[in-house]
Design an enzyme around this catalytic site. Structure first.
Site, PDB file in Angstrom:
ATOM      1  CB  CYS A   9      15.815-119.285 -10.268  1.00 17.69           C
ATOM      2  SG  CYS A   9      14.899-119.460  -8.742  1.00 17.69           S
ATOM      3  CB  CYS A  47      14.710-122.853  -4.793  1.00 16.31           C
ATOM      4  SG  CYS A  47      14.145-121.878  -6.201  1.00 16.31           S
ATOM      5  CE1 TYR A  63      57.443-105.951 -31.201  1.00 21.40           C
ATOM      6  CE2 TYR A  63      56.660-107.402 -29.464  1.00 21.40           C
ATOM      7  CZ  TYR A  63      56.397-106.465 -30.451  1.00 21.40           C
ATOM      8  OH  TYR A  63      55.124-106.067 -30.676  1.00 21.40           O
ATOM      9  CB  CYS A 104      16.558-119.125  -5.150  1.00 17.23           C
ATOM     10  SG  CYS A 104      17.599-120.279  -6.025  1.00 17.23           S
ATOM     11  CB  CYS A 127      15.220-123.181  -9.632  1.00 15.94           C
ATOM     12  SG  CYS A 127      16.723-122.779  -8.730  1.00 15.94           S
ATOM     13  CD  GLU A 172      62.111-111.258 -31.504  1.00 16.18           C
ATOM     14  OE1 GLU A 172      60.974-110.749 -31.458  1.00 16.18           O
ATOM     15  OE2 GLU A 172      63.130-110.634 -31.805  1.00 16.18           O
ATOM     16  CE  LYS A 187      48.330-114.916 -35.776  1.00 21.98           C
ATOM     17  NZ  LYS A 187      47.225-114.368 -35.068  1.00 21.98           N
ATOM     18  CE  LYS A 214      51.948-112.504 -34.413  1.00 22.81           C
ATOM     19  NZ  LYS A 214      50.826-112.001 -33.665  1.00 22.81           N
ATOM     20  CG  ASP A 220      47.296-113.091 -28.075  1.00 22.85           C
ATOM     21  OD1 ASP A 220      47.207-112.090 -28.813  1.00 22.85           O
ATOM     22  OD2 ASP A 220      46.393-113.923 -27.941  1.00 22.85           O
TER      23      ASP A 220
HETATM   24  S1  IVH Z   1      57.815-107.585 -34.489  1.00 23.83           S
HETATM   25  C1  IVH Z   1      56.953-104.996 -38.430  1.00 23.83           C
HETATM   26  N1  IVH Z   1      57.965-109.363 -32.604  1.00 23.83           N
HETATM   27  O1  IVH Z   1      52.484-109.174 -33.497  1.00 23.83           O
HETATM   28  C2  IVH Z   1      56.266-105.702 -37.326  1.00 23.83           C
HETATM   29  N2  IVH Z   1      55.821-108.474 -33.128  1.00 23.83           N
HETATM   30  O2  IVH Z   1      51.304-108.694 -36.532  1.00 23.83           O
HETATM   31  C3  IVH Z   1      57.137-105.744 -36.130  1.00 23.83           C
HETATM   32  N3  IVH Z   1      54.024-109.338 -31.717  1.00 23.83           N
HETATM   33  O3  IVH Z   1      51.748-105.810 -34.008  1.00 23.83           O
HETATM   34  C4  IVH Z   1      56.547-106.568 -35.066  1.00 23.83           C
HETATM   35  N4  IVH Z   1      55.258-110.667 -30.469  1.00 23.83           N
HETATM   36  O4  IVH Z   1      51.929-106.632 -31.609  1.00 23.83           O
HETATM   37  C5  IVH Z   1      57.150-108.566 -33.310  1.00 23.83           C
HETATM   38  N5  IVH Z   1      58.277-110.934 -30.911  1.00 23.83           N
HETATM   39  C6  IVH Z   1      57.464-110.130 -31.606  1.00 23.83           C
HETATM   40  C7  IVH Z   1      56.075-110.063 -31.367  1.00 23.83           C
HETATM   41  C8  IVH Z   1      55.286-109.223 -32.155  1.00 23.83           C
HETATM   42  C9  IVH Z   1      54.033-110.206 -30.694  1.00 23.83           C
HETATM   43  C10 IVH Z   1      52.803-108.679 -32.241  1.00 23.83           C
HETATM   44  C11 IVH Z   1      52.923-107.187 -32.406  1.00 23.83           C
HETATM   45  C12 IVH Z   1      52.597-106.894 -33.843  1.00 23.83           C
HETATM   46  C13 IVH Z   1      51.955-108.158 -34.303  1.00 23.83           C
HETATM   47  C14 IVH Z   1      52.351-108.405 -35.740  1.00 23.83           C
END
Ligand code: IVH
Length: 694
Positions: A436, A421, A223, A442, A418, A111, A310, A113, A115
């Site tokens: 300034c 001006c 998820y 200005c 500036c 999946e 990552k 990840k 943010d």
């Molecule tokens: S599963 C047991 N799936 O990443 C942990 N986490 O460090 C279950 N996150 O706190 C998390 N996308 O906030 C999972 N597809 C994804 C995710 C995801 C982002 C974040 C989540 C979690 C952190 C894990």
């Protein structure tokens, strides 16, 4: 049809359209008609609050205020994931899994990840009853009212075999488009911008006013699924079921058999993820079979059956072509780097397209301030490194000094005058920015202040805009907000100008025809009815953002009281500190500012708050501060607030060392009580409070 039935019918209709829209991407109804249904429902519920349900679609527009979020325990702890940063670490993980499963065959689900911030949602009998932040993994904040504003999150689910209680988890996030808009607003409001969409999401989910959360367009990808009953055999099954129940399941997931396929998935998304409407920082891989997940188990912090990978933030070389110095509304001077791609070194800067970075072309990057230029030791002509990580504004992370000898470079000289001006720049002790000081002449400062005055959260003069202000300013018709009130049809009709936008390279023609002029003048007239707090914010006093203006307006009630207030009187206002007080004093010490306020007042702009003053019954609570929390028997919170003020007391927004009394009703959060006890705040019951005021 009686109101109760109509409420039920409207709710069902609205949720149906919502489901079709978010689940199937089909709009079966126009926005206008949708809003009409929602409004009818809201009006009916307001008239018959006894029929308002906790899963009513009206919850999505917010409107509830949560003063302090209650801390609650998670039913199942929310763990985090171990991170990997390269292929080898991933293969090591795969080896551990293989050993852990004694040679059994296994599958992974890959999946993206996302943010944002992790959220957990509890459903009881199909109804969303609670939304909690991750917190420390064991306990989080109850932000139910705010999560209900996520339009794609079902408030009620229907489906076969639903367990009576279950939890769904996912990532709450702010899409890039909402983030950009929010930051633009924050900027004009004079409030701090969010560094990245994650911070913005986190801040927005924790706002006290859920209507504001609703306006920020947050979203969530789900998820995982948890319940006491085992109803699925695999993660895949649970994702498919969640989807069929109407949840916004994270897109892009894939089932694979080997770690090589995982690595393929990683490569595939490395570029593709930059085209998504939200920030992602890696991928997550999970063992598919729940049975095998149980076999592998957990370490103290994280599951042994899942790991994250990552991506490195994309970092590319670029050429520093020149530096511009921008002067803002407050006079602060910000250096901005003009960049080109290395291949464009010899190209005329006008023709430069910029560096390709995370899906966009980058031509400019902020250098923040003079110290940053020294820290980077950067020279014009240098090959520098630009990076776009979670942050939206690209950063220059360093200089390739080896390349320096090959090209002619030239020191970056921060101007002493500036650029707009010519005034000598200054720097306050303890501050990094040069500014300034010519705030009364200005041009960008003057224009900036007018733009600020017309902002939506100030006078909301949307018939004027940046371009029109520029035209009026350049023709010498307005140089302060007060000049707006001297505009007439004769002065405006027929004005014209071509305005060049440096950023886009496009020219826009602005012309004042009859209709435009009529709208502008109407808007200006209407602005005279804008409440005092908006006017106060619109003045653009440094550190007086919308929230501070609101507090000052309701405390002092008029501009005259504020301008007459001493430093001590200003800092006596709850949550107004020395920095703000000093800024207000210095604002009113400038004759031009005094004149501006007088002229606005003479023009008919609201310089007094018309909030009804509370009639004083006694002063037994004088000098005492209160926080009200929980539910009470004889009064609601607003009534108690009025009682306190009517007896000379003051309300604070949170428990702090400054607080004297916590008026505690039923069901208040244990953490707030605990904090009050620790700080030695006196805790009052409703009876005790009534005793105090006799
Ligand atoms: S599963 C047991 N799936 O990443 C942990 N986490 O460090 C279950 N996150 O706190 C998390 N996308 O906030 C999972 N597809 C994804 C995710 C995801 C982002 C974040 C989540 C979690 C952190 C894990």
């Amino acid at each position: 049809m009686n109101p109760e039935q109509r409420i039920e019918e409207l709710s069902r209709q609205i949720e149906h359209y919502n489901f079709r829209y978010y689940q199937d991407s089909v709009s079966e109804i126009s926005d206008f008609d949708f809003d009409k249904l929602l409004k009818e429902l809201k009006d009916l519920e307001d008239k018959h609050p006894e029929f308002r349900k906790s899963d009513s679609p009206t919850q999505r527009v917010g409107g509830t205020i949560t003063k302090n979020f209650e801390t609650v325990y998670h039913r199942y702890p929310m763990l985090s994931l171990d991170n990997t940063y390269n292929e080898q670490e991933l293969r090591n993980f795969d080896d551990r899994v293989r050993r852990g499963l004694d040679g059994e065959a296994y599958e992974y689900i890959c999946e993206l990840k996302f943010d944002g911030i992790s959220l957990s949602f509890t459903y009881e009998n199909g109804v969303l009853v609670r939304g909690i932040t991750r917190g420390d993994g064991t306990r989080g904040d109850d932000i139910t009212n705010n999560v209900k504003t996520i339009r794609s999150l079902p408030l009620r689910v229907k489906g076969e075999n639903l367990p009576p209680v279950f939890e769904v988890r996912g990532e709450g996030f702010m899409p890039f488009s909402s983030f950009q808009k929010l930051n633009e607003d924050m900027d004009t409001l004079g409030e701090n911008q969010y560094a990245n969409p994650r911070n913005a999401a986190s801040g927005s989910f924790k706002l006290q006013d859920s209507a504001e959360t609703a306006r920020r367009n947050l979203d969530c990808y789900l998820y995982s699924f948890l319940s006491d009953d085992i109803i699925f055999n695999s993660h895949e099954e649970s994702l498919l079921a969640l989807k069929s129940w109407g949840f916004n399941v994270s897109p892009g997931w894939r089932k694979v058999q080997t770690i090589d396929e995982v690595i393929e998935y990683i490569h595939e998304w490395e570029e593709k993820r930059t085209t998504l409407p939200l920030a992602t920082d890696g991928i997550v891989i999970k063992i598919n079979s729940f049975e095998q997940q149980r076999e592998l188990g957990f370490t103290a912090k994280s599951p042994r059956w899942a790991i994250s990978f990552k991506y490195k933030a994309e970092n590319k070389p670029a050429i520093l072509r020149s530096v511009n110095y921008q002067v803002g509304r407050t006079g602060a001077v910000t250096p901005v780097a003009n960049l080109s791609d290395v291949s464009e070194r010899d190209l005329d800067y006008k023709k430069v397209k910029g560096v390709h970075l995370s899906g966009t072309r980058v031509k400019r990057a902020t250098l923040h301030n003079a110290n940053e230029i020294l820290r980077l030791d950067i020279r014009i002509g240098d090959t520098v490194f630009v990076e776009k990580s979670g942050e939206i504004i690209p950063k220059i992370t360093g200089v390739d000094t080896e390349k320096r000898s090959q090209y002619i470079t030239q020191a970056v000289e921060f101007p002493t005058k500036c650029p707009e001006c010519g005034s000598e720049l200054m720097r306050n002790e303890g501050e990094v920015a040069f500014f300034c000081p010519n705030d009364s002449h200005c041009p960008p400062q003057l224009k900036g202040r007018i733009e600020h005055y017309i902002h939506r959260k100030a006078m909301n003069l949307d018939s004027l805009g940046e371009g029109k202000i520029e035209l009026l300013f350049d023709l010498g018709l307005v140089s302060t907000p007060a000049d707006l009130y001297d505009l007439t049809e004769e002065k405006l009709l027929g004005l014209e100008k071509n305005i060049f936008n440096e950023e886009t390279g496009k020219t826009k023609k602005i012309s004042f025809r009859e209709k435009t002029v009529e709208n502008i003048l109407k808007g200006i007239e209407l602005s005279k009815t804008a409440p005092f707090k908006n006017v106060l914010f619109g003045l653009g006093i440094r550190f007086v953002g919308a929230t501070v203006a609101d507090k000052l307006a309701s405390y002092f009630k008029s501009i005259d009281a504020i301008r007459a207030a001493s430093y001590d009187e200003l800092t006596a206002v709850p949550e107004i500190g020395g920095r703000i007080a000093m800024s207000i004093e210095s604002y009113f010490s400038v004759p031009e500012n005094q004149l501006l306020v007088d002229r606005l007042k003479a023009a008919g702009v609201q310089m007094e708050s018309n909030e009804k003053p509370v009639e004083l019954e006694s002063n037994v609570l004088e000098g005492k501060t209160f926080v009200i929390s929980g539910v009470f028997e004889n009064f609601d919170r607003d009534e108690l607030k009025i009682k306190i003020e009517a007896n000379g007391g003051r309300i604070l927004s949170g428990v702090s060392g400054k607080l004297n009394f916590l008026l505690a009703g039923a069901n208040m959060g244990p953490s707030k009580l605990e904090k009050a006890r620790k700080l030695g705040v006196t805790i009052l019951s409703e009876e005790e409070f009534l005793g105090m005021i006799g």
